[in-house]
Design an enzyme around this catalytic site. Structure first.
Site: not given
Ligand code: DON
Length: 555
Positions: A92, A366, A384, A386, A405, A437-438, A458
């Site tokens: 990340r 992403t 990603t 973003n 991000q 983050s998701s 998404g």
């Protein structure tokens, strides 16, 4: 099912899967782009394993799918090794040393334009470091082997797909502020169009330099220097020192059991792993298989609402804040399941974790791709920059599009980010911190044997897609192709709305509205890719989401 719908479903399933080819036994790759999937298959065929294939896919996506991911961004890579070990590589982005909690506040208000576009929007990217580490430690090839074919595509060009051209057109206004970006993505003053051949000679040079000098060229050499100079001249805060200080983190994977399977996923700073597991723990209390569809979707939506309320309060970088492990405990799942009325939507006013479960802590636009090989290595990687084309900044002469991000931090309490997500102190900006983050790469095992690798793009809808596909495959017996094609829903607590895909049948939409949900119809909820073992366990299968133009292939 009427005939048109049936034709659509069959076409979608065939387009997104590998049903018509001979069943692959050596390995499998699924990604959002056919050239990237092919690069992964080439890596497998030339002696690479699933880790090599994943890195080949990721590096190719950085050339042909630049709106979603690239070396200017980050990723979470979840690996199940043939020896049974699960590894989480956290690549990340990290905020620069000069980042501050209130850096996006102007005149007392959080300014999301600044966190989404231009020099302040980027963190230090982690993709190059992740890929290099993965290949060195777990692959059979070298980073050089895997990056050079992608450099060739960058140099020779590729035909711009329609969705690429559409996304580029949608950000063209912002991009015109950054001449190095328009130099790459525009022709004669306008964004490249569908079918144009897009060549990226600077990115090819960058890839070749990394092939030659490894990640040092990026983090401690010419790229870091070029970025530092550009940032200084343009009001950014990132420095070459921030790049020198970047490091991946190896995180301890998280897992829960679900109806006899083991679901393994990514810990914080992914919120996705935590909440997919939290929701599965809730849903295990309901007989989803024998419920009518409306009741099942109501229960799933309610589980989403409860989990996302926790996300907004508890989740952040575990190196900076205490994220309670209690969120994924079975006991907490039991507790939350009791709050759900299967027949009706319920008001969820805040996060719910009780104090005695807060002490055991996690120490620390992403793309998702999955790979597997015959040795038993499996990868689920979500990468990603973003939102589409990240910060819209391309660092001159490098071809690298920088992420935005920083918008995944909670830039101010109550200020929603690009995805409408709000957050609390746990996810505030701080130097060296990773934004929440998701991304939820996940691998599902049965008796210790990997069965499914999945994930999605998404934003927060990633979490909902991974949850529903897991339920669709485990509870409802769907194939990967059926699971990626099935209509999806999404409830993220705030705003308190139930997003449903337009193709969800009208009677289900009505039934959910009758149960008290405020329905918002969306064309699509997330884009997902899946690789899985065939039902007889003898070959691989896989599916790319029909919502995008990807492919699943193996050999
Ligand atoms: O890490 C996250 O949660 C976001 N940066 C993911 C963004 C994303 O999925 C965009 N896709 N449409």
């Amino acid at each position: 099912m009427n005939k048109t719908l049936l034709t659509f479903v069959i076409a979608a399933i065939c387009a997104g899967s590998n049903l018509l080819a001979a069943a692959p036994t050596h390995g499998m790759v699924a990604s959002v782009n056919p050239l990237a999937t092919q690069a992964g298959v080439n890596a497998l065929k030339s002696g690479g394993n699933a880790i090599d294939a994943a890195v080949a896919v990721g590096l190719t996506l950085g050339v042909v799918d630049t709106h979603n991911s690239g070396i200017g961004g980050g990723c979470f890579m979840l690996i199940h090794l043939a020896n049974g070990t699960n590894v989480c590589i956290d690549g990340r982005e990290m905020a620069g040393a000069a980042a501050t909690r209130d850096m996006f506040i102007r005149d007392g208000k959080g300014d999301t334009h600044l966190s989404q576009t231009g020099p302040l929007a980027s963190g230090v990217p982690g993709e190059v470091a992740t890929f290099e580490f993965a290949v060195k430690n777990f692959g059979k090839k070298t980073l050089r082997d895997l990056i050079l074919p992608a450099a060739d595509i960058a140099e020779n060009g590729f035909a711009v797909p329609a969705n690429y051209a559409k996304l580029l057109a949608s950000v063209a206004g912002d991009m015109t502020n950054f001449p190095a970006a328009t130099a790459v993505f525009f022709r004669n003053g306008a964004p490249v169009k569908t079918g144009d051949i897009l060549k990226q000679p600077d990115l090819a040079k960058t890839y070749r330099s990394i092939a030659l000098h490894g990640s040092d060229w990026f983090y401690r050499g010419p790229f870091a220097a070029a970025l530092g100079n550009w940032m200084k001249a343009n009001g950014g805060i990132l420095t070459s020192n921030d790049f020198a200080n970047y490091h991946i983190e190896l995180r301890e994977p998280i897992a829960t059991s679900y109806r006899g399977y083991e679901v393994v996923s990514f810990p914080p700073p992914s919120s996705g792993g935590v909440h997919v597991l939290e929701m599965l723990n809730i849903l295990e209390h309901f007989d989803l298989k024998h419920m009518d569809a409306a009741t099942r979707l109501n229960v799933i939506a309610e589980a989403m609402k409860l989990a996302f309320a926790d996300r907004a309060y508890w989740l952040g970088d575990p190196d900076f804040v205490n994220v309670p492990r209690g969120l994924i405990s079975k006991k907490y799942g039991d507790e939350l399941a009791r709050k759900i009325n299967p027949e009706h939507a319920t008001e969820v006013s805040s996060h719910g974790l009780p104090p005695d479960w807060q002490t055991d802590l996690f120490k620390k636009h992403t793309t998702h791709f999955s790979t597997a090989d015959a040795e038993g290595n499996w990868v689920a990687c979500t990468a990603t920059i973003n939102t589409s084309f990240g910060s819209k900044v391309v660092i001159p002469d490098t071809g690298v599009t920088m992420n935005n991000q920083m918008d995944d931090f909670s830039i101010q309490a109550g200020v929603a980010n690009h995805f409408g997500l709000i957050g609390a102190e746990a996810n505030s900006v701080a130097p060296g911190k990773r934004p929440l983050s998701s991304m939820s790469p996940a691998i599902v095992l049965k008796d210790g044997r990997p069965m499914i690798s999945l994930g999605a793009a998404g934003g927060p809808k990633i979490i909902s897609a991974v949850l529903q596909e897991t339920v669709d495959m485990i509870d409802l017996g769907m194939t990967p192709a059926q699971a990626v094609a099935a209509p999806r829903i999404h409830q993220q607590w705030s705003p308190n709305e139930l997003y449903v895909e337009s193709k969800l049948p009208a009677d289900l939409k009505k039934s959910l509205a009758d149960r008290g949900h405020k329905i918002e119809v969306l064309p699509a909820v997330a884009v997902s890719q899946i690789v899985a073992r065939s039902p007889d366990g003898k070959s691989f299968t896989g599916a790319a989401d029909p919502r995008a133009g990807g492919t699943a292939a193996g050999w």
